[in-house]
Motif scaffolding. Structure first.
Motif, PDB file in Angstrom:
ATOM      1  N   ASP A  46       0.454  20.588  -3.345  1.00  0.00           N
ATOM      2  CA  ASP A  46      -0.089  21.115  -2.001  1.00  0.00           C
ATOM      3  C   ASP A  46       0.762  20.534  -0.881  1.00  0.00           C
ATOM      4  OD1 ASP A  46      -1.116  18.549  -3.152  1.00  0.00           O
ATOM      5  OD2 ASP A  46      -2.183  18.272  -1.543  1.00  0.00           O
ATOM      6  N   ASP A  47       0.695  20.961   0.184  1.00  0.00           N
ATOM      7  CA  ASP A  47       1.370  20.244   1.319  1.00  0.00           C
ATOM      8  C   ASP A  47       0.912  18.844   1.776  1.00  0.00           C
ATOM      9  OD1 ASP A  47       3.202  22.555   1.385  1.00  0.00           O
ATOM     10  OD2 ASP A  47       1.694  23.604   2.911  1.00  0.00           O
ATOM     11  N   TYR A  48      -0.490  18.978   1.358  1.00  0.00           N
ATOM     12  CA  TYR A  48      -1.116  17.789   2.150  1.00  0.00           C
ATOM     13  C   TYR A  48      -0.462  16.248   1.253  1.00  0.00           C
ATOM     14  CZ  TYR A  48      -4.772  14.111   2.922  1.00  0.00           C
ATOM     15  OH  TYR A  48      -5.289  13.023   3.377  1.00  0.00           O
TER      16      TYR A  48
ATOM     17  N   SER B 239       0.039   7.488  -6.155  1.00  0.00           N
ATOM     18  CA  SER B 239      -1.054   8.244  -6.237  1.00  0.00           C
ATOM     19  C   SER B 239      -0.803   9.617  -5.614  1.00  0.00           C
ATOM     20  CB  SER B 239      -2.220   7.614  -5.197  1.00  0.00           C
ATOM     21  OG  SER B 239      -3.258   8.486  -5.211  1.00  0.00           O
ATOM     22  N   ASN B 240      -0.209   9.942  -4.502  1.00  0.00           N
ATOM     23  CA  ASN B 240       0.200  11.177  -4.024  1.00  0.00           C
ATOM     24  C   ASN B 240       1.112  12.084  -4.641  1.00  0.00           C
ATOM     25  OD1 ASN B 240      -1.262  11.590  -1.331  1.00  0.00           O
ATOM     26  ND2 ASN B 240      -0.476   9.599  -1.063  1.00  0.00           N
TER      27      ASN B 240
ATOM     28  N   LEU C 278       3.537  11.758   0.784  1.00  0.00           N
ATOM     29  CA  LEU C 278       4.601  11.481  -0.154  1.00  0.00           C
ATOM     30  C   LEU C 278       5.909  10.844   0.917  1.00  0.00           C
ATOM     31  CD1 LEU C 278       4.904  13.510  -3.300  1.00  0.00           C
ATOM     32  CD2 LEU C 278       4.875  10.801  -3.080  1.00  0.00           C
ATOM     33  N   LYS C 279       6.074  11.906   1.797  1.00  0.00           N
ATOM     34  CA  LYS C 279       7.207  11.725   2.755  1.00  0.00           C
ATOM     35  C   LYS C 279       6.921  10.616   3.740  1.00  0.00           C
ATOM     36  CE  LYS C 279       8.743  16.558   3.305  1.00  0.00           C
ATOM     37  NZ  LYS C 279       9.105  17.815   4.183  1.00  0.00           N
TER      38      LYS C 279
ATOM     39  N   ASN D 205       0.948  -1.283   0.055  1.00  0.00           N
ATOM     40  CA  ASN D 205      -0.006  -0.164   0.054  1.00  0.00           C
ATOM     41  C   ASN D 205       0.891   1.141   0.164  1.00  0.00           C
ATOM     42  OD1 ASN D 205      -2.813   1.362   0.299  1.00  0.00           O
ATOM     43  ND2 ASN D 205      -1.943   2.162   2.100  1.00  0.00           N
ATOM     44  N   HIS D 206       1.711   1.262   0.538  1.00  0.00           N
ATOM     45  CA  HIS D 206       2.982   2.681   0.710  1.00  0.00           C
ATOM     46  C   HIS D 206       3.363   2.580  -0.855  1.00  0.00           C
ATOM     47  CE1 HIS D 206       2.926   2.491   4.842  1.00  0.00           C
ATOM     48  NE2 HIS D 206       3.276   1.334   5.077  1.00  0.00           N
ATOM     49  N   ILE D 207       3.497   1.744  -1.465  1.00  0.00           N
ATOM     50  CA  ILE D 207       3.970   1.901  -2.972  1.00  0.00           C
ATOM     51  C   ILE D 207       2.868   2.433  -3.796  1.00  0.00           C
ATOM     52  CG2 ILE D 207       4.582   0.646  -5.124  1.00  0.00           C
ATOM     53  CD1 ILE D 207       6.017  -1.277  -3.271  1.00  0.00           C
TER      54      ILE D 207
END
Length: 239
Positions: A170-172, A160-161, A177-178, A153-155
């Motif tokens: 955007d910061d969100y 996606s992000n 991503l981070k 799911n992280h990949i």
């Protein structure tokens, strides 16, 4: 502290530092079982379910029963962690999250004592069990759903992000991503560390995971008994 006014306050068990160490441990376990204990991954059950279904299709009942064991253990670990997470804090002075890490340390230490001749299934089942409980207990890192035992799911979330961030800047999405990118990095790091340590310490290399878990336990123990004592009944986000 008034708990009604801390809805946006995150507990220590939800901090990025804890999740980075947890998923490092997840990577460590995966390499250990794949290289030394039967060539399997203990972190998740998708592959086992596929192999179980294939065995059913081939009418290979012995193989199907063999695969049903880790799947059942994983299921039971999720059930047990959910049940204990709601009741155990009534009897102890630590959160379930902290107690779980303590249990993991004990189990992993014992696994390191097993000789090479010990059946691989002992290690596989034990790690299936604790990975399931860890996955079900640690659910969100500062409000973001995150798995600590595998990276599928992280990949997906990074892809996606990244798309969203390139469009919106955007910061969100940047924060997402981070978080998800760091989880992938630390999972890989854990796998690399496990692979290297196996060369030097062989079956006892799993004790490297104990060191990481001990750091987590100390930090959570201190939070439970000192800095978050007044928030003892507060649930982590996602529960």
């Amino acid at each position: 502290m008034d708990e009604n006014n801390i809805e946006d306050v995150y507990l220590t068990c939800e901090e990025p530092f804890i999740y980075k160490l947890l998923i490092t441990v997840g990577g460590f376990f995966g390499a250990y079982t794949f290289i030394l204990r039967g060539g399997v991954f203990c972190n998740a059950q998708t592959a086992n379910v596929v192999l179980f279904a294939i065995a059913l299709g081939k009418a290979d009942w012995t193989r199907a029963l063999h695969l049903l064991l880790p799947i059942s253990v994983y299921f039971f670990g999720s059930f047990l962690s959910e049940h204990l997470g709601r009741t155990v804090k009534k009897f102890f002075f630590l959160r379930w999250d902290t107690l779980l890490i303590g249990i993991e340390i004990i189990i992993v230490f014992i696994l390191g004592l097993l000789p090479k001749s010990a059946p691989d299934q002992i290690c596989q089942v034990a790690l299936n069990f604790i990975c399931s409980m860890q996955f079900n207990t640690f659910r969100q890192v500062r409000g973001t759903p995150a798995a600590t035992t595998f990276v599928t799911n992280h990949i997906r979330q990074v892809g996606s992000n990244l798309s969203v961030y390139l469009r919106k800047k955007d910061d969100y999405s940047k924060n997402k991503l981070k978080i998800h990118g760091s989880m992938i990095f630390y999972f890989i790091l854990g796998t690399v560390l496990s692979t290297i340590s196996i060369k030097f310490f062989n079956y006892k290399s799993i004790w490297g995971a104990c060191i990481l878990l001990l750091i987590i336990f100390i930090k959570l123990f201190y939070a439970d008994r000192v800095i978050e004592r007044e928030m003892f009944n507060r649930k982590p986000h996602g529960h």
